[in-house]
Design a protein around this motif. Structure first.
Motif, mmCIF file in Angstrom:
data_model
loop_
_atom_site.group_PDB
_atom_site.id
_atom_site.type_symbol
_atom_site.label_atom_id
_atom_site.label_comp_id
_atom_site.label_asym_id
_atom_site.label_seq_id
_atom_site.Cartn_x
_atom_site.Cartn_y
_atom_site.Cartn_z
ATOM 1 N N GLY A 15 0.589 -1.247 0.097
ATOM 2 C CA GLY A 15 -0.083 0.117 -0.024
ATOM 3 C C GLY A 15 0.632 1.325 -0.093
ATOM 4 N N PRO A 37 -6.401 9.220 7.211
ATOM 5 C CA PRO A 37 -7.830 8.915 8.014
ATOM 6 C C PRO A 37 -7.539 9.257 9.436
ATOM 7 C CG PRO A 37 -6.083 7.045 7.808
ATOM 8 C CD PRO A 37 -5.570 8.052 6.897
ATOM 9 N N ARG A 84 -3.707 6.382 11.822
ATOM 10 C CA ARG A 84 -3.525 6.710 10.540
ATOM 11 C C ARG A 84 -2.890 5.651 9.487
ATOM 12 N NH1 ARG A 84 -0.918 12.842 10.688
ATOM 13 N NH2 ARG A 84 -2.849 14.125 10.840
ATOM 14 N N ARG A 131 -4.343 2.834 9.417
ATOM 15 C CA ARG A 131 -5.608 2.051 9.136
ATOM 16 C C ARG A 131 -6.073 1.366 7.691
ATOM 17 N NH1 ARG A 131 -10.976 4.216 9.432
ATOM 18 N NH2 ARG A 131 -10.876 6.470 9.842
ATOM 19 N N THR A 132 -5.470 2.559 6.831
ATOM 20 C CA THR A 132 -5.671 2.105 5.291
ATOM 21 C C THR A 132 -4.849 0.889 4.823
ATOM 22 O OG1 THR A 132 -4.147 4.112 4.659
ATOM 23 C CG2 THR A 132 -6.738 4.430 4.726
ATOM 24 N N ARG A 133 -3.738 0.784 5.444
ATOM 25 C CA ARG A 133 -2.811 -0.109 4.813
ATOM 26 C C ARG A 133 -2.635 -1.444 6.079
ATOM 27 N NH1 ARG A 133 2.546 3.100 4.109
ATOM 28 N NH2 ARG A 133 3.404 1.142 2.921
ATOM 29 N N CYS A 134 -3.461 -1.360 7.205
ATOM 30 C CA CYS A 134 -2.982 -2.446 8.077
ATOM 31 C C CYS A 134 -4.214 -3.627 8.129
ATOM 32 C CB CYS A 134 -3.634 -1.826 9.692
ATOM 33 S SG CYS A 134 -3.201 -3.026 11.006
ATOM 34 N N PRO A 163 -1.149 7.680 2.590
ATOM 35 C CA PRO A 163 -2.094 8.750 2.031
ATOM 36 C C PRO A 163 -1.392 10.000 2.216
ATOM 37 C CG PRO A 163 -3.200 7.347 3.973
ATOM 38 C CD PRO A 163 -1.670 6.869 3.890
ATOM 39 N N ASN A 171 -5.340 13.358 2.887
ATOM 40 C CA ASN A 171 -6.210 12.112 2.864
ATOM 41 C C ASN A 171 -5.997 11.237 4.013
ATOM 42 O OD1 ASN A 171 -7.896 12.677 0.825
ATOM 43 N ND2 ASN A 171 -5.884 12.145 -0.627
#
Ligand SMILES: Nc1ncnc2c1ncn2[C@@H]1O[C@H](COP(=O)(O)OP(=O)(O)OP(=O)(O)O)[C@@H](O)[C@H]1O
Ligand code: SF4
Ligand SMILES: [Mg+2]
Length: 323
Positions: free
Chosen positions: A268, A277, A281, A283-286, A271, A275
């Motif tokens: 990933g 989250p 922070r 969590r978009t890749r976890c 961001p 962007n």
């Protein structure tokens, strides 16, 4: 030196670029700050140095303490009297901080005189001692040379000589070896380690390179998206990484016999700041993220002085491994 709860953003942006970052470095200790490009390592060190222009940045919280001096970063910058004197910084590319138009000796002497006063010739003597101390041969002759006459490794030594000329308590080294080849890199790291032993200065070393961390650090802070996600004594964090991001970095760790290799990429992409989250922070890749991760996890000790910012530590307690 203690930095507490630094939060800042660039003016015009809607999100913090550095969020609630606290760092501590004791005398004689080397703290490595590690993380992917853009995670806020340089911005944090510039904030410590008081080098972020007030016109472009807004600091909403943060306190600094060096010995008995303490100040709020929201209202004050590093007092000019401390910059270069108590806290000094070296940068990745020494050519950008050495002035090509002036002789090496004059540049070091200028720094010495600015902080200590005294005569020009005493400052030049000090410059010569410093060149010797950082392992530059023929210092008397080198003092009269210009930056372009030196190799990259020598220029970095000159930068270190300049930074340490006034015996600072804290040295901040922002990727001081990434522009150098591997052999020179090792020499510079050894030099910083030796000078630390000699002077008792505390050092904050910023790096991409976990090999460097393993070689030189006493403590490590792992940053992701402007937050510290894990920090602690280096042996402890390497032996027992707990944050999913740290575990990702470690599993992709460059081999110790191949220093200089960059961190492998955790799947990933990071961001952009706008962007990022809310909450964790990462969590978009976890792989372990749940809806609960929209709430920000606090750094919590999992062992003495070993802090991790994840709702699900220790992970093995929460992850069910199917047979
Ligand atoms: N002057 C600036 N104005 C706006 N945004 C900036 C500015 N300087 C840095 N940034 C942003 O702040 C974030 C953190 O940057 P920083 O330079 O601290 O990263 P870093 O961790 O040092 O990365 P690298 O490893 O590449 O040096 C990045 O998203 C970057 O784009
Ligand atoms: S808090 Fe959630 S998203 Fe963040 S690292 Fe832990 S499990 Fe992953
Ligand atoms: Mg940087």
């Amino acid at each position: 030196m203690v930095l507490s709860n630094l939060t800042l953003r660039f003016k015009g942006q809607e999100n913090d670029v550095v969020q609630d970052v606290s760092l501590r470095v004791r005398r004689g200790e080397i703290l490595c700050v590690v993380g992917e490009s853009g995670c806020g390592k340089s911005v944090t060190s510039m904030a410590i140095m008081g080098l972020l222009p007030k016109s472009a940045t807004q600091i909403s919280s943060g306190r600094m303490q060096i010995s008995s001096d303490e100040w709020h970063l929201v209202t004050d910058r590093l007092p000019a009297a401390l910059r270069g004197n108590e806290v000094a910084m070296i940068f990745q590319e020494p050519m950008t901080s050495l002035n090509p138009a002036f002789r090496i000796g004059d540049q070091i002497a200028e720094v010495v005189q600015r902080h200590r006063g005294g005569s020009r010739s005493a400052a030049l003597d000090r410059a010569e001692v410093m060149l010797q101390r950082v392992g530059i041969a023929n210092p008397t002759q080198r003092l009269r040379e210009y930056p372009h006459q030196l190799s990259g490794g020598m220029r970095q030594r000159v930068m270190i000589a300049m930074a340490l000329a006034n015996d600072p308590q804290i040295l901040i080294a922002d990727e001081p070896t990434t522009a150098l080849d591997v052999t020179i890199q090792t020499q510079i790291l050894d030099l910083i380690g030796d000078l630390r032993d000699e002077t008792g200065m505390g050092t904050i070393m910023i790096t991409h390179d976990l090999g460097v961390v393993a070689e030189i650090a006493d403590t490590v802070a792992v940053m992701y998206g402007g937050q510290i996600v894990e920090q602690g004594p280096v042996e402890e964090v390497f032996r027992n990484p707990q944050h999913p991001y740290t575990i990702g970095l470690m599993s992709a760790m460059p081999r110790l016999d191949r220093p200089g290799e960059r961190l492998a990429i955790v799947p990933g992409t990071v961001p952009t700041i706008s962007n990022m989250p809310d909450g964790c922070r990462f969590r978009t890749r976890c792989a372990f993220a749940t809806s609960h991760c929209a709430t920000r996890p606090q750094l919590t000790d999992v062992a003495p002085e070993h802090g991790v910012a994840c709702h699900y530590v220790p992970l093995e307690k929460h992850v069910v491994v199917s047979a």
